[in-house]
Design an enzyme around this catalytic site. Structure first.
Site, PDB file in Angstrom:
ATOM      1  CE  LYS A   9      -3.969  -2.122   2.382  1.00 38.99           C
ATOM      2  NZ  LYS A   9      -4.940  -1.923   3.498  1.00 38.99           N
ATOM      3  CE1 TYR A  49      -9.555  -2.772   0.717  1.00 36.65           C
ATOM      4  CE2 TYR A  49      -8.611  -0.900  -0.457  1.00 36.65           C
ATOM      5  CZ  TYR A  49      -8.459  -2.038   0.331  1.00 36.65           C
ATOM      6  OH  TYR A  49      -7.193  -2.429   0.712  1.00 36.65           O
ATOM      7  CG  PHE A  57     -12.928   1.761   7.606  1.00 37.97           C
ATOM      8  CD1 PHE A  57     -12.521   1.204   6.403  1.00 37.97           C
ATOM      9  CD2 PHE A  57     -13.589   0.943   8.514  1.00 37.97           C
ATOM     10  CE1 PHE A  57     -12.769  -0.127   6.090  1.00 37.97           C
ATOM     11  CE2 PHE A  57     -13.844  -0.399   8.220  1.00 37.97           C
ATOM     12  CZ  PHE A  57     -13.437  -0.925   6.998  1.00 37.97           C
ATOM     13  NE  ARG A  85      -6.173 -11.875   5.522  1.00 39.13           N
ATOM     14  CZ  ARG A  85      -6.827 -10.694   5.479  1.00 39.13           C
ATOM     15  NH1 ARG A  85      -7.184 -10.148   4.303  1.00 39.13           N
ATOM     16  NH2 ARG A  85      -7.123 -10.061   6.568  1.00 39.13           N
ATOM     17  CB  THR A  91      -7.001  -5.563  10.027  1.00 34.97           C
ATOM     18  OG1 THR A  91      -7.589  -6.686   9.363  1.00 34.97           O
ATOM     19  CG2 THR A  91      -7.316  -4.287   9.281  1.00 34.97           C
ATOM     20  NE  ARG A 102      -2.343  -5.689   7.007  1.00 38.53           N
ATOM     21  CZ  ARG A 102      -3.532  -6.192   6.670  1.00 38.53           C
ATOM     22  NH1 ARG A 102      -4.071  -7.153   7.387  1.00 38.53           N
ATOM     23  NH2 ARG A 102      -4.182  -5.725   5.615  1.00 38.53           N
ATOM     24  CG  ASN A 112      -3.532  -2.175   6.887  1.00 38.29           C
ATOM     25  OD1 ASN A 112      -3.451  -1.755   5.738  1.00 38.29           O
ATOM     26  ND2 ASN A 112      -4.519  -2.945   7.303  1.00 38.29           N
ATOM     27  CG  HIS A 115      -5.369  -6.110  -0.278  1.00 35.81           C
ATOM     28  ND1 HIS A 115      -6.597  -5.942   0.341  1.00 35.81           N
ATOM     29  CD2 HIS A 115      -5.549  -7.061  -1.236  1.00 35.81           C
ATOM     30  CE1 HIS A 115      -7.480  -6.755  -0.246  1.00 35.81           C
ATOM     31  NE2 HIS A 115      -6.874  -7.443  -1.197  1.00 35.81           N
ATOM     32  CD  GLU A 126      -9.028  -8.804  -3.606  1.00 33.49           C
ATOM     33  OE1 GLU A 126      -9.913  -8.467  -2.810  1.00 33.49           O
ATOM     34  OE2 GLU A 126      -7.912  -9.259  -3.239  1.00 33.49           O
TER      35      GLU A 126
HETATM   36  N1  UDP Z   1      -9.566  -0.405   7.679  1.00 33.94           N
HETATM   37  C1  UDP Z   1      -9.590   0.762   8.421  1.00 33.94           C
HETATM   38  N2  UDP Z   1     -10.234   0.757   9.633  1.00 33.94           N
HETATM   39  C2  UDP Z   1     -10.860  -0.353  10.127  1.00 33.94           C
HETATM   40  C3  UDP Z   1     -10.847  -1.528   9.371  1.00 33.94           C
HETATM   41  C4  UDP Z   1     -10.190  -1.527   8.146  1.00 33.94           C
HETATM   42  O1  UDP Z   1      -9.041   1.781   8.006  1.00 33.94           O
HETATM   43  O2  UDP Z   1     -11.423  -0.298  11.231  1.00 33.94           O
HETATM   44  C5  UDP Z   1      -8.888  -0.407   6.372  1.00 33.94           C
HETATM   45  C6  UDP Z   1      -7.511  -1.098   6.443  1.00 33.94           C
HETATM   46  O3  UDP Z   1      -6.632  -0.428   5.534  1.00 33.94           O
HETATM   47  C7  UDP Z   1      -7.847  -2.501   5.957  1.00 33.94           C
HETATM   48  C8  UDP Z   1      -8.897  -2.209   4.891  1.00 33.94           C
HETATM   49  O4  UDP Z   1      -9.649  -1.134   5.424  1.00 33.94           O
HETATM   50  O5  UDP Z   1      -6.700  -3.173   5.459  1.00 33.94           O
HETATM   51  C9  UDP Z   1      -9.806  -3.363   4.562  1.00 33.94           C
HETATM   52  O6  UDP Z   1     -10.396  -3.835   5.762  1.00 33.94           O
HETATM   53  P1  UDP Z   1     -10.511  -5.397   6.052  1.00 33.94           P
HETATM   54  O7  UDP Z   1     -11.392  -5.564   7.227  1.00 33.94           O
HETATM   55  O8  UDP Z   1     -10.865  -6.120   4.811  1.00 33.94           O
HETATM   56  O9  UDP Z   1      -9.016  -5.775   6.531  1.00 33.94           O
HETATM   57  P2  UDP Z   1      -7.870  -6.638   5.807  1.00 33.94           P
HETATM   58  O10 UDP Z   1      -8.553  -7.715   5.012  1.00 33.94           O
HETATM   59  O11 UDP Z   1      -7.095  -5.686   4.941  1.00 33.94           O
HETATM   60  O12 UDP Z   1      -7.038  -7.191   6.931  1.00 33.94           O
HETATM   61 MG    MG Z   2     -10.075  -7.646   3.645  1.00 33.35          MG
END
Ligand code: UDP
Ligand code: MG
Length: 138
Positions: A9, A49, A57, A85, A91, A102, A112, A115, A126
């Site tokens: 990112k 997204y 958010f 993952r 996250t 992360r 973070n 992705h 994707e």
């Molecule tokens: N995100 C955020 N605040 C939150 C949760 C998610 O800013 O409370 C952002 C963060 O950049 C995250 C992305 O939204 O990576 C997608 O969220 P997701 O829950 O899918 O998390 P990921 O799959 O990336 O771990």
């Molecule tokens: Mg996600």
């Protein structure tokens, strides 16, 4: 061989961590089958997204994701989605396990560093969102 989609990112690109993260990907045992530097538009970020469109958010997220260059990758390994993952961690970097990408490189829950796809189905969607077939090696 299963594939997943990964993104370095804008925060991590800006911080100069592309090389460290690519090395981490290779050390973890993934084969990189696609990789390029992109700067996505706000509209592309909104589409990518879309599933989070109703979340509080969302606006900040799509603004951040289109704020600077990112590196997009297609990664291959056994159990690629879950393995990636596990490699990136939770996250929120405050909750990410030691040694995860992360934990090492993320600034915050929003900024973070990386992705990762959450299912085989979304990995395929994707990868196709960012790569033409000719941009992926066999
Ligand atoms: N995100 C955020 N605040 C939150 C949760 C998610 O800013 O409370 C952002 C963060 O950049 C995250 C992305 O939204 O990576 C997608 O969220 P997701 O829950 O899918 O998390 P990921 O799959 O990336 O771990
Ligand atoms: Mg996600």
């Amino acid at each position: 061989m299963p594939r997943t989609f990964a993104m370095i990112k804008p925060d991590a690109v800006q911080a100069g961590n592309v090389g460290n993260i690519v090395a981490h990907i290779q050390t973890a045992g993934f084969r990189i089958v696609g990789m390029k530097l992109v700067q996505i538009s706000l509209q592309q970020a909104q589409r990518f997204y879309q599933v989070h469109a109703q979340r509080p958010f969302y606006g900040e997220l799509v603004e951040f994701m289109s704020s600077g260059p990112s590196v997009v990758l297609a990664l291959e390994s056994e159990n690629a989605v879950q393995k990636w993952r596990d490699t990136i961690g939770a996250t929120d970097p405050a909750e990410a396990a030691e040694g995860t990408i992360r934990k090492l490189y993320a600034e915050s829950k929003g900024r973070n560093a990386v992705h990762g796809s959450d299912s085989d189905e979304n990995a395929a969607i994707e990868i196709a969102f960012f790569f033409a077939g000719t941009e992926l090696v066999g």
